[in-house]
Design an enzyme around this catalytic site. Structure first.
Site, PDB file in Angstrom:
ATOM      1  CB  SER A   1     -49.178  66.694  23.102  1.00  0.00           C
ATOM      2  OG  SER A   1     -48.515  66.685  22.208  1.00  0.00           O
TER       3      SER A   1
ATOM      4  CE1 TYR B   1     -49.842  70.314  21.374  1.00  0.00           C
ATOM      5  CE2 TYR B   1     -51.385  71.573  21.401  1.00  0.00           C
ATOM      6  CZ  TYR B   1     -50.719  70.134  21.749  1.00  0.00           C
ATOM      7  OH  TYR B   1     -51.813  68.999  21.630  1.00  0.00           O
TER       8      TYR B   1
HETATM    9  C1  GCO Z   1     -48.839  70.232  16.577  1.00  0.00           C
HETATM   10  C2  GCO Z   1     -49.743  69.107  16.186  1.00  0.00           C
HETATM   11  C3  GCO Z   1     -49.206  68.620  17.336  1.00  0.00           C
HETATM   12  C4  GCO Z   1     -50.084  67.261  17.679  1.00  0.00           C
HETATM   13  C5  GCO Z   1     -50.166  66.215  19.321  1.00  0.00           C
HETATM   14  C6  GCO Z   1     -48.925  65.288  18.891  1.00  0.00           C
HETATM   15  O1  GCO Z   1     -48.437  70.966  15.585  1.00  0.00           O
HETATM   16  O2  GCO Z   1     -47.347  69.736  15.816  1.00  0.00           O
HETATM   17  O3  GCO Z   1     -51.142  69.705  17.022  1.00  0.00           O
HETATM   18  O4  GCO Z   1     -49.049  69.265  18.677  1.00  0.00           O
HETATM   19  O5  GCO Z   1     -51.665  67.613  17.945  1.00  0.00           O
HETATM   20  O6  GCO Z   1     -50.006  67.370  19.947  1.00  0.00           O
HETATM   21  O7  GCO Z   1     -49.213  65.483  20.048  1.00  0.00           O
END
Ligand code: GCO
Length: 255
Positions: free
Chosen positions: A146, A159
């Site tokens: 990501s 994440y």
């Molecule tokens: C968020 C998004 C990100 C994108 C992606 C960016 O909440 O910022 O979900 O996580 O999806 O990962 O690269």
């Protein structure tokens, strides 16, 4: 010169591929000739995705399992062994998102995101790699990172931590498995028009921020990731290892 992007004769497992980016990756690899194994936890979504690719004439099967469960993953790979299915290409795409400031974030939520977005990559990849090593015909592992593999955004800490780990785990895979002709690389999607991002897309301020923050001045489309997935799944990338390729419209390259 034969087509170095041809995937005929290869079998690809794409985790989290009942919809979204995972489905795009699977469709792209099928289009390049691979037999694809779709994965998801929702039976209806998975069956619909399998039916759609079958209707387009592709070789496809579906496997419902939780990628973060070592018991379920090892059982699935034992079933592959029993059925004579060898995974040549693995795309670790399954992922969840949970947006909340860290001071409010429940520990269970943190652990769940790390489990699905990072630990599953370890759990699934080592089952696939063990068999790639035993067979001796090499393999391809593509992990989905990501922008947050490189830079953080507030309120998505688990994440971000997971995707940073995915980038470094990809390098660890290269360190251990390149000698077996296994290429482990990653794709770092930018902000893409997916269901997971629906809340962001519908938020005008966020939509404006995405468009102002990348030089291409727009969100990406799922199908714009397919070429990189096919490239990293094919013999065209046999001397690429441990890399992450950002498909982000130039976001991370421009101040
Ligand atoms: C968020 C998004 C990100 C994108 C992606 C960016 O909440 O910022 O979900 O996580 O999806 O990962 O690269």
């Amino acid at each position: 010169m034969n087509n170095m992007f041809d995937l005929h004769g290869k079998t690809a497992l794409v985790t989290g591929s009942g919809r979204g980016l995972g489905f795009s990756y699977a469709k792209g690899l099928a289009n390049a000739g691979a037999r694809v194994i779709l994965n998801g936890q929702n039976e209806d979504t998975l069956s619909a995705a399998v039916a759609q690719l079958k209707s387009e004439g592709f070789q496809v099967l579906g496997k419902r399992f939780d990628v973060s469960s070592e018991a379920q993953v090892s059982k699935v790979f034992e079933e592959f062994d029993r059925d004579g299915i060898h995974v040549d290409i693995l795309i670790n795409n399954a992922g969840i998102q949970y947006r909340k400031p860290m001071v409010e974030l429940e520990l269970e939520a943190w652990k769940k995101v790390i489990d699905v977005n990072l630990n599953s990559v370890f759990i699934v990849s080592r089952q696939a790699a063990k068999r790639m090593i035993e067979k001796g015909t090499g393999g391809k592992i593509i992990n989905i990172g990501s922008l947050t593999s490189e830079a953080a955004r507030a309120t998505v800490s688990p994440y971000t931590a997971a995707k940073g780990g995915v980038k470094m785990l990809t390098k660890a895979m290269a360190a251990e498995w390149a000698q077996y002709n296994i290429q482990a690389n990653a794709i770092g999607p930018g902000y893409i028009l997916t269901d997971m991002n629906a809340a962001l897309i519908e938020n005008k301020d966020f939509d404006d921020w995405v468009k102002a923050s990348n030089p291409t001045q727009r969100w990406g489309h799922p199908d714009e990731l397919i070429g990189t997935a096919v490239y990293l799944s094919s013999s065209a990338s046999n001397y690429i290892n441990g890399q992450i390729i950002y498909v982000d419209g130039g976001w991370l390259s421009v101040l």
